[in-house]
Design a protein around this motif. Structure first.
Motif, mmCIF file in Angstrom:
data_model
loop_
_atom_site.group_PDB
_atom_site.id
_atom_site.type_symbol
_atom_site.label_atom_id
_atom_site.label_comp_id
_atom_site.label_asym_id
_atom_site.label_seq_id
_atom_site.Cartn_x
_atom_site.Cartn_y
_atom_site.Cartn_z
ATOM 1 N N UNK A 367 -16.472 -32.320 -5.109
ATOM 2 C CA UNK A 367 -15.829 -31.283 -5.915
ATOM 3 C C UNK A 367 -16.901 -30.392 -6.539
ATOM 4 N N UNK A 368 -16.638 -29.098 -6.612
ATOM 5 C CA UNK A 368 -17.545 -28.188 -7.306
ATOM 6 C C UNK A 368 -16.779 -27.444 -8.385
ATOM 7 N N UNK A 369 -17.341 -27.472 -9.578
ATOM 8 C CA UNK A 369 -16.704 -26.907 -10.761
ATOM 9 C C UNK A 369 -17.236 -25.495 -10.984
ATOM 10 N N UNK A 370 -16.377 -24.637 -11.510
ATOM 11 C CA UNK A 370 -16.739 -23.248 -11.778
ATOM 12 C C UNK A 370 -16.546 -22.928 -13.253
ATOM 13 N N UNK A 371 -17.356 -21.985 -13.736
ATOM 14 C CA UNK A 371 -17.145 -21.458 -15.090
ATOM 15 C C UNK A 371 -15.795 -20.776 -15.197
ATOM 16 N N UNK A 372 -15.237 -20.343 -14.066
ATOM 17 C CA UNK A 372 -13.958 -19.628 -14.061
ATOM 18 C C UNK A 372 -12.752 -20.552 -14.107
#
Length: 404
Positions: A367-372
């Motif tokens: 999983x990759x998390x975003x500031x958005x």
């Protein structure tokens, strides 16, 4: 034998994977709605597999800069910078990158893959030594294959093993150590301070691939070298625009004298068409956003901690300390494939990584998390993991929340 027969084992494995549900190598989005959401058919899907760390792919100022340059300079350069010349944007981007990193020189490539392929294969040659972490990205391994230096692997994130292997090498020849800031599968960071100390003892050179740590680590977002306080010990920094900066392309910055000779020595730079001016303009604006808006990094850190803590509390085995890459490790391959399919059906897209491309032969839901990502999207993703985990018997049933 037919020319493609050599890939029969891959074809068989791929067909078996597709028979278990959706094809993880050919997921199709009919429309991307935002940095964090897309449409698969008519189903809204939360994106947790895009590396869009700062969410800049839909940033209005980056889009406007790209459109303006597209209208002014056209759709592409139609050739390499050696053959067709450089546009103003190419040289300006190199200057801005060098300035951002406090380096004398910058060099831009058409992709991040090519940056590693070109720099690594060019810096060391026959009679030299290339020492790489065993869990290095494919682009690093391919750079090693393209070059002619002797290649030595050391155990992942093990400075003492690196020291021992360097000690066995003869005094002749240049020695280049290559590590990554954040490793792309498990999201773990290199012990860079210790590795830099080993590098100094051995009189070697050090290259750090900050592809997944640019805009993530360090007070100014320059990556692990900044966060670890060892930028002066790092001779080359390589990175990509396709993650934190939301476009495409790669780069290398350095303080070494005569760095520009690489422009006529590095074949992947010389013989590849240069970046279109519109992408360069968008990248320049994204770099400006990175430099002037520390709130983006703060939101990314908060989101990463929230998502990591939520999955950890549920009891999942995770790959590392909190970072934008959160790896959920599954020992059983078929279970991981079923888990990935159920998440996708539920409206959550993550990456499925399977052996032999993974460390220690594990299957990973990456999983990759975003500031958005909104707080609601993060909590929804955690709830989806919990529901599928219970359904497949990975997790014990979760207690009902108290009411009244």
């Amino acid at each position: 034998m037919a020319i493609l027969e050599k890939f029969a084992h891959l074809r068989g494995a791929y067909q078996e994977l597709r028979s278990q549900g959706s094809d993880p190598f050919a997921v199709r989005f009919d429309r991307i709605l935002s940095p964090t959401e897309g449409l698969r058919g008519s189903k809204r899907t939360i994106l947790f597999g895009t590396n869009n760390y700062l969410g800049l792919t839909f940033d209005a100022s980056c889009i406007e800069a790209g459109i303006d340059q597209l209208q002014q300079s056209g759709t592409g350069t139609t050739g390499s910078r050696i053959a067709n010349g450089s546009y103003d944007g190419h040289t300006r981007l190199e200057r801005e990158l060098a300035d951002y990193y406090g380096r004398a020189h910058g060099m831009v490539f058409t992709t991040g893959y090519q940056a590693n392929l070109g720099i690594i294969s060019t810096l060391v040659a026959k009679g030299d030594y290339l020492i790489i972490d065993a869990d290095s990205h494919a682009s690093i391994y391919d750079g090693a294959r393209l070059g002619t230096a002797q290649v030595i692997r050391f155990r992942h994130n093990d400075p003492e093993d690196l020291r021992k292997r360097l000690a066995r090498l003869p005094a002749t020849g240049s020695k280049l150590i290559v590590v990554e800031g954040i490793y792309s599968m498990l999201g773990d960071a290199a012990p860079l301070r210790e590795i830099a100390a080993v590098k100094a003892e051995a009189g070697a050179y050090l290259l750090v691939d900050e592809a997944h740590s640019l805009g993530v680590l360090g007070q100014k977002g320059r990556g692990l070298a900044e966060a670890a306080g060892v930028e002066d010990e790092v001779d080359f920094i390589v990175g990509t625009f396709s993650k934190t900066l939301g476009t495409i392309g790669g780069f290398c910055v350095s303080d070494l004298e005569d760095f520009d000779v690489l422009r006529v020595a590095c074949r992947p730079y010389m013989f590849t068409a240069s970046l279109p001016p519109s992408l360069v303009a968008s990248t320049l604006q994204a770099l400006k956003r990175l430099r002037t808006d520390p709130g983006l990094r703060a939101r990314l850190r908060a989101n990463s901690r929230r998502f990591h803590a939520g999955l950890e509390q549920l009891g999942f085995r995770l790959g590392s300390e909190p970072s934008p890459i959160v790896a959920v490790i599954q020992e059983d391959r078929d279970l991981a494939v079923a888990f990935w399919n159920r998440l996708l059906e539920s409206g959550l897209y993550v990456n499925l990584a399977l052996p032999p491309a993974t460390p220690n032969g594990s299957a990973i839901l990456r999983c990759s998390v975003s500031a958005a990502h909104s707080t609601q999207q993060i909590d929804t993703a955690i709830a989806m993991f919990a529901a599928v985990g219970e359904e497949l018997g990975v997790l014990a049933p979760q207690p009902m929340a108290a009411t009244g």
